[in-house]
Every structure is written in structure tokens, then in C-alpha cells.
Design a protein around this motif. Structure first.
Motif, short mmCIF file in Angstrom:
data_model
loop_
_atom_site.label_atom_id
_atom_site.label_comp_id
_atom_site.label_asym_id
_atom_site.label_seq_id
_atom_site.Cartn_x
_atom_site.Cartn_y
_atom_site.Cartn_z
N GLU A 46 0.82 -1.21 0.00
CA GLU A 46 0.00 0.00 0.00
C GLU A 46 0.86 1.26 0.00
O GLU A 46 0.52 2.25 -0.64
CB GLU A 46 -0.92 0.01 1.23
CG GLU A 46 -2.11 -0.92 1.13
CD GLU A 46 -2.99 -0.83 2.35
OE1 GLU A 46 -4.11 -0.31 2.23
OE2 GLU A 46 -2.54 -1.24 3.43
N TYR A 47 1.95 1.23 0.77
CA TYR A 47 2.77 2.43 0.95
C TYR A 47 4.15 2.27 0.34
O TYR A 47 5.10 2.91 0.75
CB TYR A 47 2.87 2.77 2.44
CG TYR A 47 1.51 2.97 3.07
CD1 TYR A 47 0.74 4.09 2.74
CD2 TYR A 47 0.98 2.04 3.94
CE1 TYR A 47 -0.51 4.27 3.28
CE2 TYR A 47 -0.28 2.23 4.49
CZ TYR A 47 -1.02 3.34 4.16
OH TYR A 47 -2.26 3.53 4.69
N LYS A 224 -0.79 10.40 1.15
CA LYS A 224 -1.75 9.40 1.63
C LYS A 224 -3.17 9.95 1.56
O LYS A 224 -3.40 11.16 1.55
CB LYS A 224 -1.41 9.00 3.08
CG LYS A 224 -0.05 8.37 3.26
CD LYS A 224 0.17 7.97 4.71
CE LYS A 224 1.56 7.40 4.94
NZ LYS A 224 2.62 8.43 4.88
N GLU A 253 -1.64 6.09 -2.40
CA GLU A 253 -1.53 4.70 -1.95
C GLU A 253 -2.42 3.75 -2.74
O GLU A 253 -3.36 4.16 -3.43
CB GLU A 253 -1.88 4.61 -0.47
CG GLU A 253 -3.34 4.99 -0.18
CD GLU A 253 -3.58 5.24 1.29
OE1 GLU A 253 -4.10 4.32 1.96
OE2 GLU A 253 -3.28 6.35 1.76
N LYS A 254 -2.13 2.46 -2.59
CA LYS A 254 -2.98 1.41 -3.15
C LYS A 254 -3.84 0.83 -2.02
O LYS A 254 -3.71 1.21 -0.87
CB LYS A 254 -2.12 0.33 -3.78
CG LYS A 254 -1.40 0.79 -5.04
CD LYS A 254 -0.48 -0.27 -5.60
CE LYS A 254 0.86 -0.29 -4.90
NZ LYS A 254 1.85 -1.15 -5.60
N GLY A 255 -4.70 -0.10 -2.38
CA GLY A 255 -5.47 -0.79 -1.35
C GLY A 255 -6.84 -0.21 -1.09
O GLY A 255 -7.45 0.46 -1.93
N ARG A 258 -7.71 3.58 -1.59
CA ARG A 258 -7.81 4.01 -2.99
C ARG A 258 -9.17 3.63 -3.56
O ARG A 258 -9.74 4.39 -4.36
CB ARG A 258 -6.70 3.39 -3.83
CG ARG A 258 -6.83 3.78 -5.29
CD ARG A 258 -5.76 3.19 -6.19
NE ARG A 258 -4.51 3.90 -6.07
CZ ARG A 258 -3.54 3.85 -6.99
NH1 ARG A 258 -3.69 3.12 -8.08
NH2 ARG A 258 -2.42 4.52 -6.82
N ASP A 278 0.43 5.24 -8.59
CA ASP A 278 1.04 4.75 -7.37
C ASP A 278 2.07 5.76 -6.87
O ASP A 278 2.54 6.62 -7.61
CB ASP A 278 1.73 3.40 -7.60
CG ASP A 278 0.76 2.32 -8.02
OD1 ASP A 278 -0.46 2.51 -7.80
OD2 ASP A 278 1.21 1.30 -8.57
#
Length: 412
Positions: A46-47, A224, A253-255, A258, A278
Motif C-alpha cells: 500500500e505504501y 496518503k 496509496e494502493k489498497g 484508494r 502509485d
């Protein structure tokens, strides 16, 4: 000097990691040898910043070497990540093999605790730093406070901050002369790097937007997704602007978060004009900024998410260094590093709690993108004039290393 830095580092995303990168690079350019010990290669998806193999060499600028922990093929009961042990073990070896003059650790957990082990094992002079969040939120955890107190007692020098004074000096935990007399801001070292410049080659956005129109303004959000960063307030404000007259770019971030962000963007009818990328490493941020018309960093006050006076976003600073218009929150505009800057002259100040007025500020740029570039040009001039201040800030930071070495030698 031979300096060992123990802390976050790319591809870990975030302010502390970014600061450690620019500090390492600035020290290396001055001729110091820097050995970074980190767990960056084990960063969660994610980060984790997106670093291509062709860019990997950027992780180690001149005179900088990076050592990262790797996953262990061991089973622990209960299962956990032994970051402290791995970081400390790696740093002990580096201190011994490379005749390290001083150890600098940034962030209390796990890097400060690992630093304590390195200090006890090698006797190396140790300069302890912390972030606003760990000296407040983490420090208040009853199960962590005892070990954190040991960090401050055993460090040769501790970074000077109001939080340390109120929590440690006033309570008699450590003497005031253990605090660094020179506050030198590591976060300013990015201002010394030539990559933050209006002529930085822009990131090519044509690959990410369908029929990209370069004449339309691009509003960029870096960081973030959170209530502190006011990410969703930015989307709400953008939704009040005329559709098809601008683009939104999120480098984030992903996940799970998002997904929430994308759903809100779709709900507001902004998806055709939006791109979500990303996280990018620090050295690519200038190109992201110069591809933007304005960089929107609307976070304002830290409260209620963090204690007052413990946090300050540097994203607006980076935008201004690159000659781009920064759109920042009202509370953030009052931070010390924006001293002397004025609304509508050096940046645009918004109240993220008032969506209508927030949208009106953004519409100024939609109606006249040239205004954003005029503001960015004046902002760049302000930071160029402060070059000597940034150089002096790094001088003070180096002075802290030397003070730590001197205090350590006096105790022997």
C-alpha cells in the motif's frame, strides 16, 4: 565523517522516508560517507513507492550506500516481523566494519529501539530524532513508554523540540543539556537539490489521460488518503468546478483507501478526467510537480488527528521550489517554513472545511491557469532568496553530529 542513518528510506513512502533520502544525498554531496540501514525492501504494497529497475541507482546518490533487511524464512510463534533485531544486527556490523563516527536514528519505533541496541553493543555516538506522531501518540502507549524513556536516557544527543521539552525535560527524565543546541531542519535539505527546479522535465501525462489537452489545468494531490490530508474534501471541491475544464492527478496509496477514493470520484462524475498513480520515489516528485498547474495539499490543522504543533506538510514547499502554485490549508499556511508568504501572491490558501470557498479558489485557476504560473514564479523567487538559510540549516544538522561525538567522548 562516516555517518550511519537508521530509519525509513525509499521505497517506503512518506515524510520521514523522504527527509532521510534528501538528507543522505545532501550529506553525500558534501563529502560525508553515508550508510543507510533500513527495512525499506520489506515495505507493504500500500505504501511502497514504484521504483523501476532503471531508477534503482538513484537510491544510492554520491557517497551513499543503502542496506536493507530482507524477509526471513523462519517461523515465529506468535508470527511477527523481527525488524528491531534485524535492523540492529545489520547496523552493528556496519558500525564495526566502516568505523562509523556517529549514528543517527529517526523515528522511535523500530529505528530508535534498534539504535539503542547498536549504542549498547558498539558505544557509537548516537543522535536520536523523532517525529511528531511518535513522541505523542506512540509515547503515550503504556507498553511502549518505558523503552522509549530508555532511548532518551541513553542517546548522546536528542533532537530539540517542544514535545521533548514538555515530556522529558520538564518532568526531569533527561537534562536539558542533552537537547541539541542547534535545531537544523533535515526537511529543508530538499531545497538544496537542483532537481527541484521549474525546468525539471515534466512527467508525461499524455499516456494516462485519454486525448490529453495540455491547455487545461492539472490539479495534483501527492500523499496518503486520509481525513488529515483532506483528500476527500479536495474531491468534493473539485466536483463543484465545470466538468471537462481540468484534470485531477492523484499520486497516492494502493489498497482499501484508494477504492474509497475512486468510488467518490466516480460518484461525483470526475472519473473521465482523473488519473490515480502509485506513489513515486522522491527524485520523480519534481517531474510530477512541473507537469502540474497546481499542487493541492489542503491539510490544515493537525488536530484532532495529531497533537497541535507536531506536524507540517512539505508538499507545498516542494511545489513552490518547482515554481508551481501550491494550494494549501489555512492552518498549514501559518507554519514557520511558509513565513512571509501571502495568499494569492505566493500560494493559494483554502479552508478545507468550507467546500464552497475551497472550490472558488480552485476555480480561479480553471478560469485563468496563467494566474497559477504567476503565483508559482513568485513562490520560487522567495525560496531562491532563502538559499543561504537552507545551507545554514544543513550546517547546523552536521554540527549536531559533531556535538553527539563530543558528548560521547566526554563520557568515556
Amino acid at each position: 565523517m562516516n555517518i550511519c542513518i537508521l530509519g525509513k528510506y525509499p521505497p517506503i513512502q512518506g515524510g520521514v522516508s523522504t527527509c532521510n533520502y534528501w538528507l543522505s544525498k545532501a550529506l553525500g554531496q558534501r563529502g560525508h560517507k553515508v550508510f543507510v540501514v533500513t527495512n525499506a525492501e520489506e515495505a507493504g504494497f500500500e505504501y511502497r513507492e514504484q521504483i523501476y529497475p532503471s531508477d534503482a541507482r538513484q537510491l544510492e546518490p554520491k557517497n551513499v550506500r543503502v542496506f536493507s533487511t530482507q524477509p526471513l524464512s523462519r517461523r515465529f510463534i506468535p508470527q511477527y516481523q523481527p525488524f528491531i533485531a534485524k535492523l540492529a544486527s545489520m547496523a552493528i556490523e556496519i558500525v564495526k566494519k566502516n568505523k562509523i563516527d556517529v549514528l543517527y536514528s529517526n523515528y522511535l519505533l523500530p529505528y530508535g529501539v534498534a539504535g539503542l541496541l547498536v549504542k549498547q553493543a558498539t558505544g557509537v555516538p548516537w543522535f536520536l530524532d523523532h517525529a511528531g506522531s511518535d513522541i505523542t501518540n506512540l509515547f503515550d502507549e503504556p507498553e511502549l513508554r518505558p523503552i522509549f524513556l530508555e532511548l532518551f536516557k541513553n542517546a548522546d544527543l536528542v533532537v530539540n523540540s517542544p514535545q521533548v521539552k514538555s515530556r522529558l525535560v520538564d518532568s526531569g527524565v533527561i537534562p536539558e543539556d542533552k537537547l541539541s543546541p542547534s535545531i537544523g531542519k533535515m526537511s529543508y535539505t530538499r531545497a538544496l537539490d537542483d532537481s527541484f527546479h521549474p525546468q525539471a522535465k515534466p512527467f508525461d501525462l499524455s499516456d494516462y489521460f485519454d486525448r490529453f489537452n495540455r491547455r487545461l489545468p492539472v490539479f495534483t494531490f501527492l500523499g496518503k488518503i486520509s481525513p488529515l490530508k483532506k483528500t476527500f474534501a479536495f474531491v468534493e471541491a473539485a466536483a463543484k468546478l465545470p466538468k471537462g475544464k481540468f484534470y485531477l492527478l492523484f499520486v497516492t496509496e494502493k489498497g482499501r483507501m484508494r477504492i474509497h477514493l475512486r468510488n467518490l470520484i466516480r460518484e461525483k462524475g470526475l472519473l473521465p478526467y482523473t488519473c490515480l498513480l502509485d506513489f513515486k520515489p522522491p527524485w520523480l516528485v519534481p517531474s510530477i510537480i512541473t507537469a502540474s498547474t497546481a499542487v493541492v495539499a489542503p491539510e490544515s490543522e493537525e488536530t484532532p488527528y495529531l497533537p497541535e504543533g507536531t506536524h507540517g506538510s512539505k508538499i507545498g514547499l516542494e511545489a513552490m521550489l518547482c515554481g508551481r502554485c501550491a494550494v494549501i490549508g489555512k492552518g498549514m499556511s501559518k507554519k514557520a517554513f511558509y513565513y512571509g508568504c501571502k495568499d494569492k501572491e505566493h500560494f493559494l490558501v483554502v479552508d478545507p472545511h468550507n467546500i464552497n470557498t475551497f472550490a472558488k479558489k480552485l476555480k480561479l485557476i480553471v478560469d485563468d491557469p496563467g494566474l497559477a504560473y504567476k503565483i508559482g514564479k513568485k513562490a520560487r523567487a522567495v525560496w531562491t532568496a532563502r538559499r543561504n538559510f537552507f545551507e545554514a540549516s544543513l550546517d547546523l544538522f552536521v554540527k549536531n553530529f559533531k556535538i553527539a561525538i563530543l558528548k560521547n567522548s566526554c563520557l568515556r
